[in-house]
Motif scaffolding. Structure first.
Motif, mmCIF file in Angstrom:
data_model
loop_
_atom_site.group_PDB
_atom_site.id
_atom_site.type_symbol
_atom_site.label_atom_id
_atom_site.label_comp_id
_atom_site.label_asym_id
_atom_site.label_seq_id
_atom_site.Cartn_x
_atom_site.Cartn_y
_atom_site.Cartn_z
ATOM 1 N N ALA A 72 -12.330 17.298 0.627
ATOM 2 C CA ALA A 72 -10.986 17.542 0.066
ATOM 3 C C ALA A 72 -10.005 16.624 0.784
ATOM 4 C CB ALA A 72 -10.597 19.007 0.252
ATOM 5 N N PRO A 73 -10.132 15.296 0.567
ATOM 6 C CA PRO A 73 -9.290 14.363 1.313
ATOM 7 C C PRO A 73 -7.809 14.459 0.955
ATOM 8 C CG PRO A 73 -10.624 13.199 -0.316
ATOM 9 C CD PRO A 73 -11.098 14.617 -0.301
ATOM 10 N N TYR A 74 -7.505 15.086 -0.188
ATOM 11 C CA TYR A 74 -6.098 15.273 -0.575
ATOM 12 C C TYR A 74 -5.672 16.734 -0.433
ATOM 13 C CZ TYR A 74 -7.476 10.837 -2.523
ATOM 14 O OH TYR A 74 -8.002 9.588 -2.669
ATOM 15 N N GLY A 75 -6.535 17.533 0.207
ATOM 16 C CA GLY A 75 -6.257 18.964 0.358
ATOM 17 C C GLY A 75 -7.019 19.742 -0.699
ATOM 18 N N THR A 76 -7.607 20.869 -0.296
ATOM 19 C CA THR A 76 -8.374 21.647 -1.278
ATOM 20 C C THR A 76 -7.442 22.436 -2.197
ATOM 21 O OG1 THR A 76 -9.879 23.524 -1.551
ATOM 22 C CG2 THR A 76 -8.803 23.364 0.549
ATOM 23 N N ILE A 77 -7.864 22.592 -3.452
ATOM 24 C CA ILE A 77 -7.105 23.435 -4.381
ATOM 25 C C ILE A 77 -7.794 24.791 -4.536
ATOM 26 C CG2 ILE A 77 -6.039 21.533 -5.673
ATOM 27 C CD1 ILE A 77 -8.265 22.059 -7.841
ATOM 28 N N ASP A 78 -8.830 25.053 -3.700
ATOM 29 C CA ASP A 78 -9.549 26.333 -3.769
ATOM 30 C C ASP A 78 -8.814 27.411 -2.975
ATOM 31 O OD1 ASP A 78 -11.593 24.730 -4.854
ATOM 32 O OD2 ASP A 78 -13.140 25.981 -3.914
ATOM 33 N N PRO A 79 -8.444 28.513 -3.612
ATOM 34 C CA PRO A 79 -7.919 29.632 -2.821
ATOM 35 C C PRO A 79 -9.029 30.179 -1.919
ATOM 36 C CG PRO A 79 -7.572 29.986 -5.186
ATOM 37 C CD PRO A 79 -8.516 28.830 -5.054
ATOM 38 N N ASP A 80 -8.643 30.773 -0.779
ATOM 39 C CA ASP A 80 -9.664 31.328 0.126
ATOM 40 C C ASP A 80 -9.860 32.819 -0.140
ATOM 41 O OD1 ASP A 80 -7.063 31.738 0.993
ATOM 42 O OD2 ASP A 80 -7.581 31.759 3.117
ATOM 43 N N PHE A 81 -11.034 33.337 0.291
ATOM 44 C CA PHE A 81 -11.270 34.780 0.284
ATOM 45 C C PHE A 81 -10.500 35.402 1.433
ATOM 46 C CE2 PHE A 81 -15.842 34.065 -1.247
ATOM 47 C CZ PHE A 81 -15.640 34.654 -2.478
ATOM 48 N N ASP A 82 -10.083 36.663 1.248
ATOM 49 C CA ASP A 82 -9.701 37.497 2.375
ATOM 50 C C ASP A 82 -10.982 38.242 2.743
ATOM 51 O OD1 ASP A 82 -9.065 39.702 3.936
ATOM 52 O OD2 ASP A 82 -7.125 40.006 2.993
ATOM 53 N N LEU A 83 -11.587 37.863 3.851
ATOM 54 C CA LEU A 83 -12.904 38.395 4.200
ATOM 55 C C LEU A 83 -12.881 39.906 4.425
ATOM 56 C CD1 LEU A 83 -15.865 38.134 4.917
ATOM 57 C CD2 LEU A 83 -15.212 37.178 7.122
ATOM 58 N N VAL A 84 -11.785 40.397 4.976
ATOM 59 C CA VAL A 84 -11.689 41.846 5.200
ATOM 60 C C VAL A 84 -11.684 42.589 3.863
ATOM 61 C CG1 VAL A 84 -10.121 43.660 6.008
ATOM 62 C CG2 VAL A 84 -10.622 41.694 7.474
ATOM 63 N N ALA A 85 -10.852 42.111 2.935
ATOM 64 C CA ALA A 85 -10.769 42.775 1.624
ATOM 65 C C ALA A 85 -12.101 42.665 0.881
ATOM 66 C CB ALA A 85 -9.638 42.149 0.809
ATOM 67 N N LEU A 86 -12.729 41.503 0.981
ATOM 68 C CA LEU A 86 -14.012 41.288 0.301
ATOM 69 C C LEU A 86 -15.079 42.240 0.855
ATOM 70 C CD1 LEU A 86 -15.614 39.273 -1.617
ATOM 71 C CD2 LEU A 86 -16.223 38.072 0.466
ATOM 72 N N SER A 87 -15.151 42.357 2.171
ATOM 73 C CA SER A 87 -16.162 43.205 2.813
ATOM 74 C C SER A 87 -15.941 44.669 2.450
ATOM 75 C CB SER A 87 -16.094 43.062 4.337
ATOM 76 O OG SER A 87 -16.207 41.713 4.704
ATOM 77 N N ARG A 88 -14.690 45.072 2.468
ATOM 78 C CA ARG A 88 -14.367 46.463 2.112
ATOM 79 C C ARG A 88 -14.788 46.743 0.665
ATOM 80 N NH1 ARG A 88 -9.713 49.832 3.700
ATOM 81 N NH2 ARG A 88 -8.654 48.023 4.566
#
Ligand SMILES: Cc1ncc(C[n+]2csc(CCOP(=O)(O)OP(=O)(O)O)c2C)c(N)n1
Ligand code: SF4
Length: 267
Positions: free
Chosen positions: A144-160
């Protein structure tokens, strides 16, 4: 047993870059194991591939260094065949949530008794800095040399949401908190997830102008707040640390054993 008794000192010096957070995770994991006075022959550490996964080389437990993304699948096999053992599964954010995302969801859903320690450095460290599902929009990686456009997971919310019965987050700056959380996570009967924000100065820090390893630790200090603290009330946008979920629900290996006994046992 002291902390050193749990180490394979013959494999030192370790392979991590100067300032890498993963050694701090190893340190505090061993402190947690020492406080619990676990017998090292009763612990199995299963890891995949990544800088984080290399932790399994330095601990004097039973260890399996398996394949990228599949640590939880191997660990499930270990736990189902020897449910009396303590199973620890250290993973990187790529290992656990990109290639291993499917295994992660189902291990949490089953509530199988093991501790998943996810070292979140927001990057694929070992392979040179590709972005991961935890990198976050706008940040840089080799892919992602221009910056990623992928939103990230919230790992806590995902695990719950996936069903983990113990979910916590800490950082490599908050070492006492981290050791205490790891101790509780290991003691918990069920699938425990501990997200540890762990700096990769080499492949995340340099590319994202995050400064030195010390600067990155300072960022963890200032950009996170303890759950339930006054600081948390005053700063709704900061990242929360602490134990988010700690509940009891049927554990998978125990439920399986009950079923076997109901059917007349294995003899
Ligand atoms: C099946 C497979 N795909 C890809 C790789 C290459 N690979 C090795 S480690 C890794 C990513 C490591 O990143 P992460 O899990 O976040 O851990 P870190 O190195 O950052 O601690 C990748 C893609 C591999 N070994 N096996
Ligand atoms: S590349 Fe990053 S994650 Fe890997 S050892 Fe170096 S600092 Fe740690």
């Amino acid at each position: 047993m002291s902390v050193r008794d749990y180490l394979r000192e013959r494999f030192f010096p370790h392979m991590w870059c100067p300032g890498c957070g993963h050694g701090i995770v190893l340190n505090n994991l061993l402190r947690a194991v020492e406080r619990l006075q676990l017998d090292k022959s009763d612990i199995v550490m299963v890891s995949g591939i990544g800088c984080s996964a290399r932790i399994s080389g330095y601990v004097d437990f039973h260890t399996m260094h398996t394949i990228h993304g599949r640590a939880l699948a191997f660990a499930t096999g270990v736990k189902m065949s020897r449910p009396e053992l303590t199973v620890l599964v250290p993973m990187g954010d790529g290992d656990a949530l990109a290639i291993g995302g499917n295994h992660f969801l189902h291990a949490a859903r089953r509530n199988i008794d093991m501790t998943a320690i996810i070292m979140n450095n927001r990057i694929y460290g070992m392979t040179g800095g590709q972005f991961s599902p935890l990198t976050g929009c706008g940040l840089m990686g080799t892919t992602a040399p221009y910056g990623t456009i992928d939103p990230d997971f919230d790992l806590v919310a995902l695990s719950r949401a996936a069903g983990a019965s113990f979910v916590a987050r800490s950082t490599t700056y908050h070492v006492n908190e981290l050791a205490g959380i790891l101790e509780k996570a290991i003691r918990h009967k069920g699938f425990s997830v501990v997200e540890v924000m762990s700096q990769c100065p080499t492949n995340f820090g340099r590319r994202n102008k995050a400064g030195s390893a010390v600067d990155m630790l300072e960022t963890y200090r200032h950009q996170t707040v303890a759950l339930g603290s006054k600081a948390a009330d005053e700063a709704p946008d900061k990242i929360r640390r602490g134990i988010f979920v700690e509940t009891e629900r049927p554990e998978y290996a125990a439920e399986y054993e009950k079923m076997v006994q109901n059917l007349g046992g294995t003899d």
